[in-house]
Design an enzyme around this catalytic site. Structure first.
Site, short mmCIF file in Angstrom:
data_model
loop_
_atom_site.label_atom_id
_atom_site.label_comp_id
_atom_site.label_asym_id
_atom_site.label_seq_id
_atom_site.Cartn_x
_atom_site.Cartn_y
_atom_site.Cartn_z
CE LYS A 1 -11.25 10.02 38.79
NZ LYS A 1 -12.14 8.88 38.63
CG ASP B 1 -7.79 8.23 38.17
OD1 ASP B 1 -7.93 8.06 36.95
OD2 ASP B 1 -8.50 7.68 39.04
O1 C5P Z 1 -3.19 3.17 38.45
P1 C5P Z 1 -3.80 2.94 39.79
O2 C5P Z 1 -2.80 2.58 40.84
O3 C5P Z 1 -4.69 4.06 40.20
O4 C5P Z 1 -4.76 1.68 39.61
C1 C5P Z 1 -5.26 0.98 40.71
C2 C5P Z 1 -5.74 -0.37 40.25
O5 C5P Z 1 -6.88 -0.22 39.41
C3 C5P Z 1 -4.75 -1.16 39.41
O6 C5P Z 1 -3.90 -1.92 40.22
C4 C5P Z 1 -5.66 -2.05 38.57
O7 C5P Z 1 -6.10 -3.15 39.34
C5 C5P Z 1 -6.87 -1.17 38.36
N1 C5P Z 1 -6.83 -0.45 37.05
C6 C5P Z 1 -7.06 -1.18 35.89
N2 C5P Z 1 -7.05 -0.51 34.68
C7 C5P Z 1 -6.83 0.82 34.61
C8 C5P Z 1 -6.61 1.57 35.80
C9 C5P Z 1 -6.61 0.90 37.01
O8 C5P Z 1 -7.27 -2.37 35.93
N3 C5P Z 1 -6.83 1.41 33.44
#
Ligand code: C5P
Length: 312
Positions: free
Chosen positions: A19, A149
């Site tokens: 994406k 995601d």
């Molecule tokens: O959800 P995911 O594991 O993909 O997110 C990875 C990191 O990205 C999280 O630990 C956080 O530090 C950051 N993040 C964030 N806000 C979001 C999505 C991700 O701060 N909405």
């Protein structure tokens, strides 16, 4: 005596897309460490293909991988596909016995959610292989546990994401958009980019806001299928943070703009740079210039939107 051929192990193949965030608006960091987002996702036709094959009881999970940049993919329990199989097995009360193979077509660690696509495809593949038959809403719930995601990789096409990016509303989009991507061998860590975003916000260098009303022009351009209107409406709040960490990406953006890109931006948390082109030929021309100028380690041309995770 008739010799019977050994029956092949049942296997299931699922494809899920990478994406880009056509718009990524980031609010101030919340107590849980996450940032509230308003984002417009578009799935692109760079895809991951996951094959899940039945193995003997008690064999556990195994993981193999091929495709460009596949040497950079972990093959242990830290891989999001592995975690997806584990989570689903736990959820439906089965032993996590499966051989997973990932054929990677999305740039690795590039802010294009290739790992999330693997997780989404693995959920769908293991659900089918194990005959679990979970409803779509349940798969989405598991997807959101795996990563912000992952739900969008299940859904595909074009959608507005809120919350951590995991609450999705499908959006209308007409026709096909042409993209060129410049990737770098050295990835950027998503938490590091969000961390720099917070530092820049603390100094007043940027002002966090995640107001959906800011994307009216972008949504109109999508509904009209108008790339010329979409270009100037592309927006990424994380771009300043990614550029601060990797200033060399400025030149990659500039080359795309000089090459007539309708819009150019860092994709998600980077370091991939995305350029919106007028046509496939135009995308190929932008990619060729990046290569000639040494402004990318690899270049990719594709289209969006693309379908979400689906059985082949
Ligand atoms: O959800 P995911 O594991 O993909 O997110 C990875 C990191 O990205 C999280 O630990 C956080 O530090 C950051 N993040 C964030 N806000 C979001 C999505 C991700 O701060 N909405």
């Amino acid at each position: 005596m008739t010799r019977l051929a050994a029956a092949p192990s049942p296997s299931v193949r699922v494809r899920a897309p990478g994406k880009i965030n056509l718009s990524l608006r980031v609010g101030p960091v919340a107590d849980d460490g996450y940032h509230p987002l308003v984002t417009v996702f578009q799935a692109v036709a760079l895809v991951e293909e996951v094959t899940a094959t039945q193995v003997a009881e008690g064999a556990g999970i195994s993981l193999t991988v091929d495709g460009p940049q596949s040497g950079r993919v972990p093959l242990d329990a830290s891989n999001l596909a592995w975690r997806a199989a584990e989570l689903l097995a736990r959820e439906v009360g089965l032993a996590p016995d499966v051989a997973l193979h990932l054929a990677k077509g999305v740039p690795v660690a590039g802010g294009m959610a290739g790992g999330s696509a693997d997780a989404a495809a693995t959920l769908v593949a293991c659900d089918a292989l194990w005959g679990a038959g979970l409803p779509r809403a349940e798969l989405h719930r598991l997807a959101a546990i795996l990563g912000s995601d992952v739900p969008f990789a299940l859904l595909g096409h074009t959608a507005v994401g809120t919350g951590r990016g995991h609450l999705l509303t499908p959006a209308m989009s007409r026709g096909e958009f042409h993209w060129a991507f410049a990737t770098r061998d050295e990835g950027l860590s998503t938490p590091a980019v969000y961390g720099r975003y917070d530092e820049l916000a603390a100094t007043g260098a940027l002002v966090p806001s995640a107001d959906p009303a800011q994307d009216t022009a972008l949504m109109q351009a999508l509904r009209a299928g108008d790339p010329t209107a979409l270009g100037p409406a592309l927006h990424n709040d994380l771009e300043a943070a990614a550029l601060d960490l990797r200033p060399e990406l400025e030149r990659t953006l500039e080359i795309a703009r000089n090459g007539g890109a309708l819009g150019a931006m860092v994709s998600g948390s980077g370091p991939t740079v995305a350029a919106l082109a007028r046509s496939r030929q135009h995308a190929l021309a932008i990619a060729a210039t990046w290569t000639a100028e040494g402004a990318a380690d690899a270049v990719w041309c594709t289209t969006g939107p693309a379908a979400g995770a689906r059985l082949l």
